[in-house]
Scaffold this motif. Structure first.
Motif, short mmCIF file in Angstrom:
data_model
loop_
_atom_site.label_atom_id
_atom_site.label_comp_id
_atom_site.label_asym_id
_atom_site.label_seq_id
_atom_site.Cartn_x
_atom_site.Cartn_y
_atom_site.Cartn_z
N LEU A 1 0.85 -1.19 0.00
CA LEU A 1 0.00 0.00 0.00
C LEU A 1 0.89 1.24 0.00
O LEU A 1 1.85 1.33 0.77
N PHE A 2 0.54 2.22 -0.87
CA PHE A 2 1.31 3.45 -1.00
C PHE A 2 0.36 4.64 -0.90
O PHE A 2 -0.80 4.57 -1.35
N ILE A 3 0.87 5.73 -0.31
CA ILE A 3 0.09 6.97 -0.15
C ILE A 3 0.82 8.11 -0.86
O ILE A 3 2.04 8.25 -0.75
N THR A 4 0.06 8.92 -1.61
CA THR A 4 0.60 10.16 -2.20
C THR A 4 -0.34 11.30 -1.86
O THR A 4 -1.53 11.08 -1.57
N ASP A 5 0.23 12.52 -1.91
CA ASP A 5 -0.65 13.67 -1.72
C ASP A 5 -1.38 13.94 -3.03
O ASP A 5 -1.19 13.25 -4.03
N LEU A 6 -2.23 14.99 -3.03
CA LEU A 6 -3.04 15.29 -4.21
C LEU A 6 -2.20 15.77 -5.37
O LEU A 6 -2.67 15.76 -6.52
N TYR B 1 -2.51 3.91 -3.55
CA TYR B 1 -2.09 3.03 -4.64
C TYR B 1 -1.79 1.66 -4.05
O TYR B 1 -1.21 1.54 -2.98
N ILE B 2 -2.22 0.64 -4.76
CA ILE B 2 -2.08 -0.73 -4.25
C ILE B 2 -1.22 -1.53 -5.24
O ILE B 2 -1.48 -1.56 -6.45
#
Length: 462
Positions: A89-94, A151-152
């Motif tokens: 699992l991944f995190i990004t800002d807008l 994002y997966i």
């Protein structure tokens, strides 16, 4: 709508050619679109599963106010799905900036950065393959009271490696398409060759003297149907011509025999009244020769037709043993010697009476013109029989070797009309040998006279 049936040979060739080209072009253009390394929409079952994962994450961290603990938990968090594969699992800002607490990002983060730059519409999440990792996203997610993108990444074992190789190498892709289309092309070649093969076999039968029409020749494409119909018409015309020729010779022989019989009766009456004289003897001799010539003409006509109807497999011994024994006895009666080799133990497909008559004519011709010795040798070379008949007579001039097989041909040596015969024996033999797909030739014998060599095809040994 029913498509018209293509009956033209060229029409079939062009139709199958263009159909094959269409398949090749379609494959070359369509297969790359199945390359998983290109962005594509997420299939509905996987899309629903991704949404479930996102909802579960939001529910798990709904009370968290700081993003750092959330990131630490996500990086150590795993999810077992139906395929039993561990998810990343991944995190990004807008703005697409990857947010992580890992100071040494691995390949997945590098792939994620590439994916983020190409996919930035949260309303239409997509997926793309990087190596063995399939990254899907973006999915809007709310964490620590702010909006982010999720994002997966999942381990991906499809497609097989060889498909990736095809996508990377257009030449291999073209080769694969050609291999797939090869059976179609082979079927085309086979379908087109069948009518030609039937026509070839029919021509071979005619070459062997089998004048029979074949209805199968008039099937297939229009070109082969026309050729087959023309071939059958030709065979019918040849049969009709031979039949008319045979009938003509038969009618002529009957018409000639009637006055010939009356002539011989008149000669016999004149001999009874006037007594024996040289003139009456000459008339009787010429009448006998004329009758023999008519009989030989009928024999020559009969061997030209219908010989193929009585073909059968015969051992050489059954054909040659009796002939050689009779010929040896006949030679001894006139004070000559006939030497013969052993008869090979092989089979030949023939018209027995016709072939025996041909060989008998050749051997008796040698006995008649030989002085003291006649030699008959039989040799086998693979599936071919060679029969050599030699004598020690006067022989034939070298420039007349080919001519002696013509009907009524006479040479200027001892082999003339005064020595007997009508000049048809070798012509009948040549015709019979040719009908058996053999050859016959004349040459000078080592004994000093004439050599006649016959070659005949033998049946293959089983």
């Amino acid at each position: 709508m029913r498509l018209p049936k293509i009956t033209s040979l060229y029409g079939r060739i062009f139709a199958i050619f263009w159909f094959t080209m269409f398949l090749v072009i379609l494959a070359v253009l369509a297969l790359p679109s199945f390359d998983p390394r290109k962005p594509r929409d997420i299939p509905p079952p996987h899309y629903d599963r991704m949404l479930e994962i996102r909802d579960r994450i939001e529910q798990m961290f709904s009370s968290s106010k700081d993003l750092v603990p959330v990131l630490n938990n996500l990086e150590g968090w795993s999810h077992r799905g139906p395929d039993d594969h561990k998810l990343r699992l991944f995190i990004t800002d807008l703005d697409g900036n990857v947010i992580t607490t890992d100071r040494r990002p691995d390949f997945s983060y590098k792939a994620l950065r590439n994916f983020v730059t190409s996919i930035d519409n949260p309303l239409s999440p997509q997926q793309k393959l990087y190596g063995k990792t399939m990254i899907s996203g973006p999915f809007p997610v709310r964490l620590a009271r702010k909006d982010y993108f999720l994002y997966i990444g999942a381990r991906w074992s499809e497609p097989p490696h060889f498909l990736i190789q095809l996508f990377d190498h257009p030449f291999r892709l073209l080769l694969a398409v050609m291999l797939v289309s090869t059976p179609l092309l082979l079927w085309l070649a086979w379908a087109l060759s069948q009518p030609a093969r039937r026509l070839e076999l029919a021509a071979q039968r005619v070459a062997k003297g089998v004048f029979e029409i074949d209805p199968e020749l008039e099937k297939g494409t229009s070109e082969f149907r026309q050729a087959g119909a023309s071939f059958n018409q030709m065979v019918t015309a040849v049969n009709l011509m031979i039949s008319r020729q045979q009938r003509l010779l038969s009618d002529i022989s009957h018409e000639l025999r009637s006055p010939l019989t009356r002539l011989r009766m008149a000669q016999a009456l004149a001999k009874r009244k006037l007594g024996d004289s040289a003139d009456l003897t000459r008339i009787d001799t010429e009448a006998q020769r004329l009758e023999q010539m008519i009989a030989k003409l009928l024999e020559l006509s009969s061997v030209q037709v219908d010989s193929h109807l009585n073909r059968e497999a015969q051992p050489l011994a059954s054909l040659c043993d009796a002939l050689l024994a009779d010929s040896q006895f006949e030679a001894e009666q006139v004070g000559k010697t006939l030497l013969s080799s052993d008869v090979p133990n092989r089979m030949v497909n023939c018209h027995p009476q016709l072939l025996m008559s041909a060989l008998e004519n050749i051997v008796r011709n040698a006995i008649h013109y030989g002085k003291e010795q006649i030699k008959v040798s039989l040799d086998v070379n693979v599936d071919t029989l060679s029969i050599r008949v030699e004598d020690d007579g006067e022989g034939v001039p070298d420039d007349e070797f080919d001519s002696i097989f013509r009907p009524f041909y006479r040479v200027s040596t001892a082999r003339d009309r005064h020595s007997g015969g009508a000049g048809l024996g070798l012509a009948i033999a040549e015709n019979a040998i040719r009908q058996h797909n053999g050859t016959i030739r004349a040459a000078r014998s080592t004994l000093g006279g004439l050599l006649v060599e016959v070659t005949l095809p033998l049946l293959a040994e089983s």
